[in-house]
Design a protein around this motif. Structure first.
Motif, PDB file in Angstrom:
ATOM      1  N   ALA A 184       1.096  -1.465   0.398  1.00  9.65           N
ATOM      2  CA  ALA A 184      -0.551  -0.470   0.204  1.00  9.65           C
ATOM      3  C   ALA A 184       0.682   1.269  -0.259  1.00  9.65           C
ATOM      4  CB  ALA A 184      -0.599  -0.198   1.227  1.00  9.65           C
ATOM      5  N   LYS A 185       1.765   1.376   0.776  1.00  7.18           N
ATOM      6  CA  LYS A 185       2.537   2.856   0.458  1.00  7.18           C
ATOM      7  C   LYS A 185       3.702   2.633  -0.321  1.00  7.18           C
ATOM      8  CE  LYS A 185       4.415   3.817   4.577  1.00  7.18           C
ATOM      9  NZ  LYS A 185       4.514   5.115   5.264  1.00  7.18           N
ATOM     10  N   GLY A 186       3.822   1.278  -0.885  1.00  9.21           N
ATOM     11  CA  GLY A 186       5.406   1.486  -1.703  1.00  9.21           C
ATOM     12  C   GLY A 186       6.376   1.647  -1.239  1.00  9.21           C
TER      13      GLY A 186
ATOM     14  N   PRO B  25       3.102   2.103  10.234  1.00  4.38           N
ATOM     15  CA  PRO B  25       4.385   2.639   9.742  1.00  4.38           C
ATOM     16  C   PRO B  25       3.394   3.799   9.594  1.00  4.38           C
ATOM     17  CG  PRO B  25       4.211   1.350   8.275  1.00  4.38           C
ATOM     18  CD  PRO B  25       2.906   1.134   9.139  1.00  4.38           C
ATOM     19  N   SER B  26       3.872   5.393   9.357  1.00  2.00           N
ATOM     20  CA  SER B  26       3.291   6.350   8.906  1.00  2.00           C
ATOM     21  C   SER B  26       1.896   5.790   7.550  1.00  2.00           C
ATOM     22  CB  SER B  26       3.805   7.554   8.837  1.00  2.00           C
ATOM     23  OG  SER B  26       5.347   7.498   8.133  1.00  2.00           O
ATOM     24  N   ALA B  27       1.093   6.788   7.892  1.00  2.56           N
ATOM     25  CA  ALA B  27      -0.056   5.917   7.143  1.00  2.56           C
ATOM     26  C   ALA B  27      -0.043   6.802   5.348  1.00  2.56           C
ATOM     27  CB  ALA B  27      -1.901   6.009   7.282  1.00  2.56           C
ATOM     28  N   ASN B  28       1.440   7.015   5.184  1.00  2.14           N
ATOM     29  CA  ASN B  28       1.896   7.986   3.917  1.00  2.14           C
ATOM     30  C   ASN B  28       2.121   7.434   2.551  1.00  2.14           C
ATOM     31  OD1 ASN B  28       3.925   8.232   5.928  1.00  2.14           O
ATOM     32  ND2 ASN B  28       4.535   8.497   4.150  1.00  2.14           N
ATOM     33  N   ARG B  29       1.843   6.917   1.650  1.00  2.00           N
ATOM     34  CA  ARG B  29       2.833   6.836   0.197  1.00  2.00           C
ATOM     35  C   ARG B  29       4.500   6.635   0.522  1.00  2.00           C
ATOM     36  NH1 ARG B  29       1.194   3.324  -3.472  1.00  2.00           N
ATOM     37  NH2 ARG B  29       3.432   3.823  -4.162  1.00  2.00           N
TER      38      ARG B  29
ATOM     39  N   VAL C 147       4.771  12.940   2.975  1.00  2.00           N
ATOM     40  CA  VAL C 147       4.323  13.949   4.596  1.00  2.00           C
ATOM     41  C   VAL C 147       3.726  13.034   5.678  1.00  2.00           C
ATOM     42  CG1 VAL C 147       3.418  15.573   5.258  1.00  2.00           C
ATOM     43  CG2 VAL C 147       5.271  15.957   3.441  1.00  2.00           C
ATOM     44  N   SER C 148       3.806  12.472   6.557  1.00  2.00           N
ATOM     45  CA  SER C 148       2.827  11.614   7.252  1.00  2.00           C
ATOM     46  C   SER C 148       1.683  12.746   7.257  1.00  2.00           C
ATOM     47  CB  SER C 148       3.776  11.224   9.121  1.00  2.00           C
ATOM     48  OG  SER C 148       4.836  11.021   8.490  1.00  2.00           O
ATOM     49  N   PRO C 149       0.737  11.834   7.620  1.00  2.00           N
ATOM     50  CA  PRO C 149      -0.624  12.170   7.972  1.00  2.00           C
ATOM     51  C   PRO C 149      -0.635  12.583   9.407  1.00  2.00           C
ATOM     52  CG  PRO C 149      -0.467  10.139   7.676  1.00  2.00           C
ATOM     53  CD  PRO C 149       0.680  10.573   7.439  1.00  2.00           C
TER      54      PRO C 149
HETATM   55 MG    MG Z   1       7.184   7.190   7.919  1.00  2.00          MG
END
Ligand code: MG
Ligand code: TXA
Length: 334
Positions: free
Chosen positions: A55-57, A142-146, A150-152
């Protein structure tokens, strides 16, 4: 993808139960922590964790933090629990501190990127804690960003970045701390800072004594990296970001003028008055905790406004600003 609004202080039990069921079934749930929103999966289910990376790549060499509801649950995942871990957990958990410790074999390789250590944290957001208790599982998140973005700090950031890839998002409003947890390596003797956060190093040293120097250890080419969050150009907005301290104010103003003359849209993260034309000035708080809570939302806003260039005032010196200096430095390219 389902988005459920939950009360940040007293999350509704049916919503939490539904999210917990998704986790137990091997699905992905984005949930608020006090730092940033995380993208969670059952940490003991290698296939579910694999979906996080897809999902994050995110490259497989970048290990994940495992979230648990209490220190006792963290201890079940690790082979050693040094005195420093007990002291730090007592002082800072639940809270924005991640501890890296030797792992037990029950933690799948995909979580740790094959490292012999695992990163563990007890978050203090009531929604995160409720979810961890209801799922009764360690949750890799992990942080829910690609990857590299930038982290959400809001559910909307998550939806925009990853919406199609997530089964369920718990929306509890903005994440109060705003930048990622402090990561501390306790697996190699003297504690070592891998990633600064909002907890000042001085507060950690008051508990465990001096930290090891943050040496740039030479890594074997093939070996997993000690903390890939330290990779340059992480946490980047789409716009080019440049940071200037007060001694370079004139350069900053000239760059703003030149960029606008060239037809570029200019944003700014300002701590001081600036006598230059800027399309999207954002006044940042003078207090480090409030600055942190604002930073990623401001970067998302400047991206959404179509800024090509963002000029940032360097934060003041001091341990309570170190995490912010780190994130701004990473966001600045080149
Ligand atoms: Mg992160
Ligand atoms: O605040 C946070 O820590 C957020 C929330 C969701 O908890 N999570 C977060 O995760 O920032 P992520 O994946 O974006 O960053 C995890 C960091 C990376 O720098 C990673 O390299 C490091 O932790 N890390 C994870 N496991 C590690 C390990 N075994 N050894 C060294 N570093 C590790």
């Amino acid at each position: 993808m389902t988005l459920l609004r939950v009360d940040p202080l007293h999350p509704e039990a049916p919503h939490i139960a539904r999210a917990a069921a998704v986790l137990r079934a091997g699905g992905l749930v984005a949930f608020p922590t006090e730092t940033v929103y995380g993208l969670g999966a059952n940490a003991l289910d290698a296939a579910a964790v694999g979906r996080i990376f897809a999902a994050k790549g995110r490259p497989a060499y970048n290990p994940l933090i495992v979230h648990v509801a209490a220190a006792e649950a963290a201890r079940e995942l690790v082979r050693e629990w040094p005195e420093a871990a007990g002291l730090l957990a007592a002082r800072f958990w639940p809270g924005p501190l991640t501890l890296v410790l030797p792992r037990r074999p029950m933690v799948p390789d995909v979580v740790t990127a094959g490292l012999d250590t695992v990163a563990v944290r007890v978050p203090r957001h009531p929604v995160a804690l409720a979810l961890l208790r209801a799922a009764s599982l360690p949750v890799a998140a992990p942080s829910a960003n690609r990857y590299t973005r930038v982290s959400p700090t809001t559910a909307e950031h998550v939806r925009q970045g990853l919406g199609d890839h997530i089964d369920l998002i718990l929306d509890a409003g903005p994440a109060p701390v705003g930048i990622e947890s402090t990561v501390l390596d306790l697996s190699r003797g003297q504690p070592r800072l891998l990633r600064p956060g909002t907890i000042p190093v001085t507060a950690i040293e008051a508990v465990v004594g001096p930290l090891a120097a943050a040496g740039e250890e030479r890594q074997h080419e093939e070996a997993p990296r000690p903390s890939p969050g330290m990779v340059r150009q992480h946490y980047s907005p789409r716009a080019e970001l440049r940071m200037f301290d007060l001694t370079r104010r004139r350069e900053m103003v000239n760059l703003a003028r030149a960029a606008r003359d060239a037809g570029r849209s200019v944003g700014a993260l300002l701590l001081r008055e600036m006598d230059a034309p800027v399309d999207h000035p954002v006044w940042m708080p003078q207090d480090p905790d409030r600055y942190a809570a604002r930073l990623y939302a401001a970067l998302h806003e400047l991206d959404a406004a179509g800024c090509d260039l963002v000029l940032a005032d360097a934060p003041p010196e001091g341990p309570e600003w170190a995490g912010l200096l780190d994130r701004l430095t990473r966001a600045a390219r080149g």
